[in-house]
Design an enzyme around this catalytic site. Structure first.
Site, PDB file in Angstrom:
ATOM      1  N   CYS A 111       0.813  -1.222   0.000  1.00 56.39           N
ATOM      2  CA  CYS A 111       0.000   0.000   0.000  1.00 56.39           C
ATOM      3  C   CYS A 111       0.846   1.272   0.000  1.00 56.39           C
ATOM      4  O   CYS A 111       0.345   2.347  -0.325  1.00 56.39           O
ATOM      5  CB  CYS A 111      -0.946   0.014   1.191  1.00 56.39           C
ATOM      6  N   HIS A 124      -4.041   7.204   2.681  1.00 53.74           N
ATOM      7  CA  HIS A 124      -4.338   5.884   2.119  1.00 53.74           C
ATOM      8  C   HIS A 124      -5.759   5.488   2.510  1.00 53.74           C
ATOM      9  O   HIS A 124      -6.176   5.677   3.649  1.00 53.74           O
ATOM     10  CB  HIS A 124      -3.318   4.879   2.664  1.00 53.74           C
ATOM     11  N   ASN A 171     -10.168  -0.243  -0.854  1.00 56.03           N
ATOM     12  CA  ASN A 171      -8.709  -0.179  -0.697  1.00 56.03           C
ATOM     13  C   ASN A 171      -8.073  -0.741  -1.976  1.00 56.03           C
ATOM     14  O   ASN A 171      -8.152  -1.939  -2.240  1.00 56.03           O
ATOM     15  CB  ASN A 171      -8.318  -1.013   0.531  1.00 56.03           C
TER      16      ASN A 171
HETATM   17  O1  UT7 Z   1      -4.138  -1.300   3.408  1.00 52.48           O
HETATM   18  C1  UT7 Z   1      -3.217  -2.093   4.082  1.00 52.48           C
HETATM   19  C2  UT7 Z   1      -3.302  -1.947   5.553  1.00 52.48           C
HETATM   20  N1  UT7 Z   1      -4.546  -2.499   6.033  1.00 52.48           N
HETATM   21  C3  UT7 Z   1      -5.272  -1.816   6.912  1.00 52.48           C
HETATM   22  O2  UT7 Z   1      -4.931  -0.713   7.259  1.00 52.48           O
HETATM   23  C4  UT7 Z   1      -6.480  -2.510   7.492  1.00 52.48           C
HETATM   24  C5  UT7 Z   1      -6.510  -2.348   8.998  1.00 52.48           C
HETATM   25  N2  UT7 Z   1      -7.606  -3.086   9.635  1.00 52.48           N
HETATM   26  C6  UT7 Z   1      -8.905  -2.717   9.490  1.00 52.48           C
HETATM   27  O3  UT7 Z   1      -9.195  -1.813   8.748  1.00 52.48           O
HETATM   28  C7  UT7 Z   1      -9.931  -3.452  10.306  1.00 52.48           C
HETATM   29  O4  UT7 Z   1      -9.289  -4.223  11.294  1.00 52.48           O
HETATM   30  C8  UT7 Z   1     -10.874  -4.367   9.464  1.00 52.48           C
HETATM   31  C9  UT7 Z   1     -11.786  -3.508   8.628  1.00 52.48           C
HETATM   32  C10 UT7 Z   1     -10.058  -5.283   8.596  1.00 52.48           C
HETATM   33  C11 UT7 Z   1     -11.760  -5.184  10.416  1.00 52.48           C
HETATM   34  O5  UT7 Z   1     -12.466  -4.329  11.313  1.00 52.48           O
HETATM   35  P1  UT7 Z   1     -12.444  -4.591  12.892  1.00 52.48           P
HETATM   36  O6  UT7 Z   1     -13.294  -3.575  13.504  1.00 52.48           O
HETATM   37  O7  UT7 Z   1     -11.010  -4.657  13.319  1.00 52.48           O
HETATM   38  O8  UT7 Z   1     -13.156  -5.968  12.983  1.00 52.48           O
HETATM   39  P2  UT7 Z   1     -12.628  -7.359  13.570  1.00 52.48           P
HETATM   40  O9  UT7 Z   1     -11.733  -8.029  12.580  1.00 52.48           O
HETATM   41  O10 UT7 Z   1     -12.126  -7.158  14.970  1.00 52.48           O
HETATM   42  O11 UT7 Z   1     -13.985  -8.138  13.675  1.00 52.48           O
HETATM   43  C12 UT7 Z   1     -15.044  -7.689  14.551  1.00 52.48           C
HETATM   44  C13 UT7 Z   1     -16.222  -8.606  14.373  1.00 52.48           C
HETATM   45  C14 UT7 Z   1     -15.853 -10.081  14.453  1.00 52.48           C
HETATM   46  O12 UT7 Z   1     -16.937 -10.780  15.077  1.00 52.48           O
HETATM   47  P3  UT7 Z   1     -16.853 -11.189  16.626  1.00 52.48           P
HETATM   48  O13 UT7 Z   1     -15.624 -12.035  16.737  1.00 52.48           O
HETATM   49  O14 UT7 Z   1     -16.725  -9.903  17.360  1.00 52.48           O
HETATM   50  O15 UT7 Z   1     -18.134 -11.902  16.838  1.00 52.48           O
HETATM   51  C15 UT7 Z   1     -15.766 -10.518  13.024  1.00 52.48           C
HETATM   52  O16 UT7 Z   1     -16.018 -11.883  12.848  1.00 52.48           O
HETATM   53  O17 UT7 Z   1     -16.791  -8.422  13.076  1.00 52.48           O
HETATM   54  C16 UT7 Z   1     -16.858  -9.674  12.391  1.00 52.48           C
HETATM   55  N3  UT7 Z   1     -16.632  -9.450  10.972  1.00 52.48           N
HETATM   56  C17 UT7 Z   1     -17.639  -9.177  10.122  1.00 52.48           C
HETATM   57  N4  UT7 Z   1     -18.965  -9.067  10.293  1.00 52.48           N
HETATM   58  C18 UT7 Z   1     -19.703  -8.759   9.212  1.00 52.48           C
HETATM   59  C19 UT7 Z   1     -15.461  -9.448  10.303  1.00 52.48           C
HETATM   60  N5  UT7 Z   1     -15.686  -9.180   9.011  1.00 52.48           N
HETATM   61  C20 UT7 Z   1     -17.029  -9.025   8.866  1.00 52.48           C
HETATM   62  C21 UT7 Z   1     -17.850  -8.717   7.780  1.00 52.48           C
HETATM   63  N6  UT7 Z   1     -19.183  -8.601   7.994  1.00 52.48           N
HETATM   64  N7  UT7 Z   1     -17.368  -8.525   6.534  1.00 52.48           N
END
Ligand code: UT7
Length: 325
Positions: free
Chosen positions: A113, A252, A282
């Site tokens: 990225c 970004h 992204n």
């Molecule tokens: O560009 C390169 C660098 N990358 C980044 O900068 C990305 C950085 N990370 C992020 O932007 C975020 O961490 C994500 C968008 C990838 C994920 O968001 P989050 O708020 O960190 O969610 P999480 O992975 O902690 O998941 C929270 C909950 C989980 O459920 P439980 O365990 O709390 O029951 C996931 O299973 O959300 C669930 N979840 C979803 N639910 C609905 C994960 N993906 C989805 C989804 N739809 N697509």
């Protein structure tokens, strides 16, 4: 002497993958994606045998047309990509071939990225050396080729696109400063495990779905949210810029919450922040030049623009541009 951006070209594929369509593919929904990430839709390149060079060539064609530059005039083409058509030859050489760029040398830069920032810094130094007069810095990514559309953690995030800038010498405008960092501690949290020399493609790697983006979102988020904001603040401070001196902040486009944190840290009003994550998701290394392409008409000659990125590696950085037209 500085390397000034004297034009921007871009290309996004026609196909729009909406949150509604994604919610029929995996267990997700528009409300989760919009509130946790801020993406409404992303573009996907369809068509047998079309890769990153197809989009890259389209972006270059537009750039050459807009800047009234002949392909033979280009001295150097640098292509930032993590999704080249093939491991070799370079995507840059394939784009050069497709666009009639015959008098340049061409190579790829792999910095995920942050790829555009790394390629921009590299291209800028070739201009500053005085030896080269016209350098194209291209970023092109077919992220859909490495996204697992059965994994809800990653499949809503990424989109396909390409964008390119032309660099030319200038005494007053261009890349005034840039600061880029790498810390290999990021490997376990964000990688594509197989298909390289450590784990070449095998029946097992395919069965284990190891040819797709793997991301531990929470960990990456923590690193991204502080490092991208801190490095932008550092570039602003060491160039003695005050908040009111900054005309545009171009972050970004990985997550609206990461963008918000950076905006708060460097204290610029929201109307000066370029955001298109809702439309394109992204697009990895394309994210920054795609913002420049998308907002080109809003920029004015002399505008101070701060770019900032964070990505796999980890790599992150920030650049200070003085807009040249
Ligand atoms: O560009 C390169 C660098 N990358 C980044 O900068 C990305 C950085 N990370 C992020 O932007 C975020 O961490 C994500 C968008 C990838 C994920 O968001 P989050 O708020 O960190 O969610 P999480 O992975 O902690 O998941 C929270 C909950 C989980 O459920 P439980 O365990 O709390 O029951 C996931 O299973 O959300 C669930 N979840 C979803 N639910 C609905 C994960 N993906 C989805 C989804 N739809 N697509």
């Amino acid at each position: 002497m500085y390397a000034a951006i004297t034009g921007v070209g871009g290309y996004v594929p026609d196909y729009i993958l909406t949150n509604e369509e994604l919610s029929q593919m995996v267990d997700t929904n528009d409300e989760w994606i919009m509130s946790r990430v801020g993406i409404k839709e992303r573009r996907i390149l369809k068509g047998e045998g079309l890769g990153a060079s197809y989009m890259g060539a389209k972006a270059i064609d537009e750039l050459l047309k807009k800047t009234e530059t002949k392909p033979e005039e280009i001295d150097l083409l640098i292509c930032a990509t993590t999704t080249p058509d093939h491991p070799f030859p370079s995507c840059a050489s394939m784009c050069a071939e497709k666009t009639g760029i015959k008098n340049a040398f061409a190579f790829d830069v792999a910095a995920a990225c942050s790829g555009f920032l790394v390629a921009l810094e590299t291209g800028s130094n070739f201009i500053k050396s005085g030896k080269y007069k016209k350098v194209i810095v291209l970023a092109t990514e077919k992220m859909s080729s490495i996204v697992d559309y059965t994994d809800r953690n990653t499949c809503p995030l990424f989109g396909d696109a390409a964008a390119a800038v032309l660099l030319e010498p200038s005494e007053d405008y261009g890349l005034m400063d840039s600061l880029i960092k790498t810390d290999g501690v990021g490997f376990p949290f964000l990688n594509l495990h197989a298909g390289g020399s450590a784990f070449p493609a095998s029946e097992e790697t395919v069965k284990n779905r190891q040819h797709f983006v793997y991301q531990e979102g929470k960990h990456v988020f923590k690193f991204a949210v502080t490092n991208m904001a801190d490095i932008a603040a550092e570039v602003i401070e060491r160039n003695s810029l005050k908040s009111e001196d900054i005309n545009w902040f171009v972050p970004h486009q990985a997550n609206l919450r990461i963008i918000d944190a950076a905006v708060n840290r460097i204290n610029v009003p929201y109307e000066k922040v370029v955001i298109n994550i809702d439309k394109f998701g992204n697009t990895s290394g394309v994210s920054l030049p795609l913002c420049l392409w998308d907002c080109e008409k809003r920029f004015k000659k002399g505008d101070n623009i701060i770019l900032a990125a964070f990505g796999a590696g980890f790599t992150w950085g920030s650049a200070y541009l003085k807009w040249a037209y």
